[in-house]
Each structure stands twice: as C-alpha cells, then as structure tokens.
Design a protein around this motif. Structure first.
Motif, mmCIF file in Angstrom:
data_model
loop_
_atom_site.group_PDB
_atom_site.id
_atom_site.type_symbol
_atom_site.label_atom_id
_atom_site.label_comp_id
_atom_site.label_asym_id
_atom_site.label_seq_id
_atom_site.Cartn_x
_atom_site.Cartn_y
_atom_site.Cartn_z
ATOM 1 N N GLU A 72 1.171 -1.227 -0.554
ATOM 2 C CA GLU A 72 -0.087 -0.122 0.157
ATOM 3 C C GLU A 72 1.045 1.448 0.092
ATOM 4 O OE1 GLU A 72 -2.953 0.188 -0.555
ATOM 5 O OE2 GLU A 72 -3.450 -1.748 -0.445
ATOM 6 N N LEU A 73 1.727 1.497 0.724
ATOM 7 C CA LEU A 73 2.497 2.612 0.851
ATOM 8 C C LEU A 73 3.803 2.461 -0.467
ATOM 9 C CD1 LEU A 73 4.434 1.549 4.343
ATOM 10 C CD2 LEU A 73 2.970 3.728 3.140
ATOM 11 N N ALA A 92 3.005 5.679 -2.803
ATOM 12 C CA ALA A 92 4.213 6.683 -3.417
ATOM 13 C C ALA A 92 4.253 6.563 -5.267
ATOM 14 C CB ALA A 92 5.487 5.847 -2.334
ATOM 15 N N ALA A 93 4.361 5.372 -6.289
ATOM 16 C CA ALA A 93 4.404 4.986 -7.246
ATOM 17 C C ALA A 93 2.973 6.604 -8.220
ATOM 18 C CB ALA A 93 4.468 3.874 -7.763
ATOM 19 N N LYS A 94 2.239 6.302 -7.277
ATOM 20 C CA LYS A 94 0.837 7.639 -7.873
ATOM 21 C C LYS A 94 1.420 8.770 -6.897
ATOM 22 C CE LYS A 94 -3.057 4.442 -8.318
ATOM 23 N NZ LYS A 94 -4.397 3.371 -7.720
ATOM 24 N N TYR A 95 1.353 9.160 -5.540
ATOM 25 C CA TYR A 95 1.681 10.684 -5.689
ATOM 26 C C TYR A 95 2.584 11.136 -5.174
ATOM 27 C CZ TYR A 95 -3.457 9.126 -5.437
ATOM 28 O OH TYR A 95 -4.629 8.247 -5.783
ATOM 29 N N TRP A 155 9.117 3.658 7.316
ATOM 30 C CA TRP A 155 8.961 4.154 5.991
ATOM 31 C C TRP A 155 8.940 5.525 5.945
ATOM 32 C CZ3 TRP A 155 7.754 1.474 1.028
ATOM 33 C CH2 TRP A 155 7.942 2.713 0.571
ATOM 34 N N LYS A 156 9.689 5.881 5.335
ATOM 35 C CA LYS A 156 10.750 7.553 4.877
ATOM 36 C C LYS A 156 10.661 7.485 3.250
ATOM 37 C CE LYS A 156 10.385 12.213 5.249
ATOM 38 N NZ LYS A 156 9.127 12.988 5.677
ATOM 39 N N GLU A 157 9.570 8.964 2.994
ATOM 40 C CA GLU A 157 9.814 9.266 1.786
ATOM 41 C C GLU A 157 10.290 10.776 1.381
ATOM 42 O OE1 GLU A 157 6.265 9.159 -0.657
ATOM 43 O OE2 GLU A 157 5.373 7.023 0.600
ATOM 44 N N THR A 158 11.148 10.825 0.615
ATOM 45 C CA THR A 158 11.751 12.013 0.380
ATOM 46 C C THR A 158 12.216 12.504 -1.378
ATOM 47 O OG1 THR A 158 14.581 11.375 0.413
ATOM 48 C CG2 THR A 158 13.177 11.399 2.546
#
Length: 322
Positions: free
Chosen positions: A220-221, A225-228, A255-258
């Motif tokens: 789900e993460l 991340a791939a869409k938005y 989990w961390k997005e940058t």
C-alpha cells in the motif's frame, strides 16, 4: 505362533483374570509373565485411564461381547503410550473359556490425527482472515469515487500483493520468514532497478500472519508512493529500515519518502492507511502510524519482540516478532 506375531496378545480365563501374555507384550512392558498375570498388567495402565479401561473390559466380559478401546500403557522405558486393545470371547466345546485380545501401539497415529485437526483448524482460521482482508480490499477499492476500470485495477493490484505474500509463506511452509525476504519480494515489482527504495536492517524473523500484514502494508505504501509520492517523480527516494532495541525489547520499522512532490494530508484516510494503522498493528500487537510530512510520507511501526537469541550490539542473530 503368538510369540512371533507382530502384535501384543493377551488371554484371560473365565474368572476375568489374565493368565497369559505373548513375548511382544512382555518385551513392550519390560516385565515378566509373573508380573503381568492376574491384575498385574493393570498396574501399567495410566491412572487416568484405568477406571475406564476396566469398566469396558468387565462390561464386555459380562455380556460376552467383543470390545475395542484405547488406553495408555507404560512402556519398558517408562513412557506411557496409547494402545488399541481389541478383545473377543472364545469357546471350547461350545463353552465360554475366556477372552483373547490383541494390542497395537497407536501413539503415532493419534499424534498424526491431532496434528491434522490442528492443521485443519489453522487453515480454517487463515482462510477466514484472508477472506476478511479480501472483503475489506473490495469495499475500499470499489467504494471510492473512481471509474470502475480504475477500481478494478486497484483491487487486482492488492490481490496480487496478497497472493505474493502467501506464495512467500508457502515457500517456507508457513513457518517464520525473514523480514528482508518479505520486503524485497514486495518491493521488487515497484523498483526493478533497485535504485529507488533503500532497504536496511538486521536479520529479523516474522510470524506468518505478521508477514502477510507487513507485505500488504508495504504494498500500500509503494502504491501510494508511485501514484502521489516519492516514486511518482524521477528524483524521489524511499528509505525502508528497521532495528531491534534489546533494552526495550521492541522492533521498529520506518518508511520515509523524500524528494517527491510536496505532501498534503488527505481529506479522508484510505484503505492503505487504515490497514496499516489497524490491521498491521493488530496482527503484531504493536502500534503503527502514518504521518504526511511536507517532504514525504512517513510510516512508523513498533511491536514487542516475541523472542530473540543472543542479541548482540549489531543484532546479527535472527529475532522473531509477531
């Protein structure tokens, strides 16, 4: 002939007392004929079984009927083993002469039957849990305001993730599975070049139910991340790491997005967030939270470690959670 038979054989007279046992019986109990005759054999029957055993025997004897029963008998090494005892009256010159009986050790058969019952019950439990997850995915995938085609695509993607998690567990025969294996298998379709998602952490082992929940949560993460999020732009990165704190006896996964698009908290929480915060935390008995930070989504999950062995400063020994 009875001494060479592959079963334990006994005989009783008209007084209900056993007067003979074959060699396999004596070898099994490790006792002499003198020890076993009369009521001697009954001293080897498990205390919890003796009353039922004697009641069955005496009742059949009085009625002159065959009987079949199971009870535990002490073997020569002191272990109580389950026997299947079949007895039947015999006659000489049409006159009742007593009973013949034969016994076989059915302990392994009982253990196998019990293991099969446990397996069936566990399978039923897992199927119900899986159907509940599928139902929740269907409700969320088709309940949102989006075209049917897009909803179907979302639902199929979630089903594939669920199937992938179960395939991994089947490979390991539903035993504990390495967290890294679960993460790498889930990430692989979303990061074929292995340059967008960084994975780091010590060896940790997951219980099967927790492994499925984490695989679904990571999926789900990744989808979000791939869409938005970070994976929707070329410069975005994701860090997925975990650690074990031996002092607090807890496992933490982050989990961390940058480097992605600016993030704004959604107007309402979707299936993925609710799944992570409720199902994932519930499966492992821990806590999970998803926060929408300006520079990227952060998901933090903590759970108590179920067991560990000789955890060192570098945590190089597998730890089991969930």
């Amino acid at each position: 002939m009875a001494d060479f038979a592959p079963v334990m054989i006994w005989r009783s007279g008209t007084d209900q007392l056993c007067d003979w046992f074959n060699l396999p019986w004596l070898s099994y109990t490790g006792r002499s004929m003198q020890d076993e005759v009369g009521h001697g054999w009954a001293t080897g029957v498990h205390p919890e079984d003796i009353d039922r055993c004697l009641a069955t025997y005496v009742g059949a004897f009085k009625a002159r009927e065959p009987f079949s029963m199971e009870y535990r008998l002490r073997r020569h090494d002191g272990e109580y083993r389950w026997l299947l005892d079949n007895g039947k009256p015999f006659y000489r010159d049409d006159r009742f002469a007593g009973y013949w009986g034969s016994c076989i050790d059915v302990t392994a058969h009982r253990d196998a039957a019990r293991a099969q019952r446990i397996l069936v019950n566990e399978l039923s439990h897992r199927v119900k849990n899986t159907l509940a997850v599928v139902q929740a995915m269907a409700t969320q995938s088709f309940g949102e305001d989006r075209p049917v085609g897009a909803s179907l695509e979302t639902f199929e993607s979630r089903l594939r993730a669920l199937a992938g998690a179960h395939d991994l567990l089947v490979t390991y025969a539903w035993e504990d599975v390495a967290l890294r294996n679960v993460v790498e298998a889930t990430v692989a379709p979303h990061d074929p070049g292995h340059d967008r998602v960084t994975i780091d952490g010590p060896p940790l082992m997951l219980a099967s139910a927790t492994a499925v929940a984490i695989a679904m949560a990571v999926h789900e993460l990744l989808t979000n991340a791939a869409k938005y999020g970070a994976l929707a732009v070329g410069s975005g990165q994701v860090s997925l790491c975990w650690r074990f704190d031996p002092d607090l006896e807890r496992v933490q996964i982050t989990w961390k997005e940058t480097g992605g698009r600016p993030v704004e908290p959604p107007a309402h929480l979707g299936f993925g967030v609710r799944f992570i915060e409720r199902v994932l935390a519930g499966q492992a008995g821990g806590e999970a939270a998803v926060t929408f930070e300006e520079d990227g989504v952060r998901c933090r999950f903590e759970a108590p470690a179920r067991s560990w062995r000789h955890a060192t400063e570098n945590i190089r020994t597998p730890v089991s959670i969930g």
